[in-house]
Scaffold this active site. Sequence first.
Site, short mmCIF file in Angstrom:
data_model
loop_
_atom_site.label_atom_id
_atom_site.label_comp_id
_atom_site.label_asym_id
_atom_site.label_seq_id
_atom_site.Cartn_x
_atom_site.Cartn_y
_atom_site.Cartn_z
N SER A 127 0.84 -1.18 0.04
CA SER A 127 -0.08 0.12 -0.03
C SER A 127 0.78 1.08 0.02
O SER A 127 0.42 2.36 -0.13
CB SER A 127 -0.94 -0.01 1.35
N LYS A 165 0.16 4.06 -2.70
CA LYS A 165 -0.93 4.85 -2.48
C LYS A 165 -0.19 6.40 -2.43
O LYS A 165 -1.04 7.29 -2.65
CB LYS A 165 -1.81 4.61 -1.30
N SER A 184 -6.02 3.45 4.11
CA SER A 184 -5.67 2.58 2.85
C SER A 184 -6.58 1.98 2.29
O SER A 184 -6.36 0.76 1.79
CB SER A 184 -4.72 1.74 3.76
N LYS A 196 3.50 6.39 5.05
CA LYS A 196 2.51 5.45 4.62
C LYS A 196 2.99 3.97 4.68
O LYS A 196 4.00 3.68 4.70
CB LYS A 196 2.21 5.62 2.97
#
Length: 465
Positions: free
Chosen positions: A71, A74, A129, A242
């Site tokens: 993730s 992102k 997320s 993140k």
Amino acid sequence: MKKIISYYLTVIMLVLMFGQAFVINSTTTYAKTNSWPTAPDLVGETAILIEPNSGTILYEKNSHKKMYPASITKIMTALLTIENCKMNEKVVYSKQNINSIQPGDANIGCQIGEEMTVKDCLYALMLSSANETARALAEHISGSCDAFAQLMNERAKQAGAKDTHFANPNGLHDPNHYVTAYDMAMIMKAAIKYPVFLDIIHTTEYTLPKNNKRKTPYPSYQRHKMIYSTSEYYDPDVVGGKTGYTDQAGKTLVTYAKRGDLDLISVVMKSKDEQTIFTDTRKLLDYGFNNFQYVNVSKNDTRFDSDTDTLLKSPFSTDIANIVIDSSANILVPKNTKVSDLDTTVTFKSEGDSFARITYKYGDKVLGTAKIKYLTSKSKNKESTESSTTVTTTTNNVKETVASQKQNTTKVNKKTSKSDNTNSNFKLILPILIVVIIIVVIILIFVMQRRKINRVRAMKRHRNR
């Protein structure tokens, strides 16, 4: 003729300025009293630590190895959203999008036809997320996830990524979806330039409002635990970042932190669990903050100093040229290391207000660059004013460090031996002798040309008789 001589004088000044530097570099081997700071041991398979303003790499571990990102993908989706959308635009969740979400995938329970603003989508994307939100933004911007993936790859190259290929906007596993720690640092470097991105990643909780499908507000919580003051992993220097996880990628984490005037980006990939990914990140950040500092180049690099106004005042012009190092240039160096201990190379290239650039290296590590400007006396006062304004961007800590280094340099100079003084005098005298010889040659050429012109004129007068 005056223009020709003025041109040669300009060349002489450059020879004098850089001749001294080259003489120093070619005759002196700098004894580095301090080695590069000892790096920490990390559990993560690949990692990197960079200073984003100069791009200086402070630590690397397999940083160019291709890895599955999960993730942290992102970050790129958020970057493209910020660059291509307005915060109040409406994003609609499609049937294809909602049906693509599998059990266990991170999501916020969106419904087919649900409408959310871009701003709300960004918070859901970076905090919760949400995988369906990543797809919704991709479809909103490019019409399809495949088209958006092409846009992601193009933007990654622009950001400086070298070994990355995106296949989707959310990071769910795909054999053709991979990045490197270095490339993720470059992408994060591009993203942190936007204040809205920094606001989002520093938020611990955001409430999504009711909309056409959502009848009650939905709380979205940050997954990067280093910004929670109640967390065992809390670090006051961390701005945000993140997290990511898939079975194939393991734990991944990108972090942006700031202490005083020093910014750092860390990337750790394929760590085995939550504890090790946050512990590795803390080790990297502490390593950077505790062992490195900014120094101002123009205040610390005396190897390129030259009083050109005193040495070479042109008799043909009051508009004297002067060569200066950009006073706003700062480089990141290991603490207790002097700028004079660094290796330098000079590249001559016209770049706006500069004609050359100095690159500073510690062994094989590039620490930063500084422009060399060519100013006239008319613009010096203006340059000084602009420089003083620009330098205010550095903090008091940097100023104190610079002052301390100057005091240390003074003490060292007082202890210099007579032989060092002799070598120093030789370094100064040699380029001056070269300049004198060149001036004599120019004068001789000038005299010979004048004599030739006089002979031609005399011959013409004789013929006319």
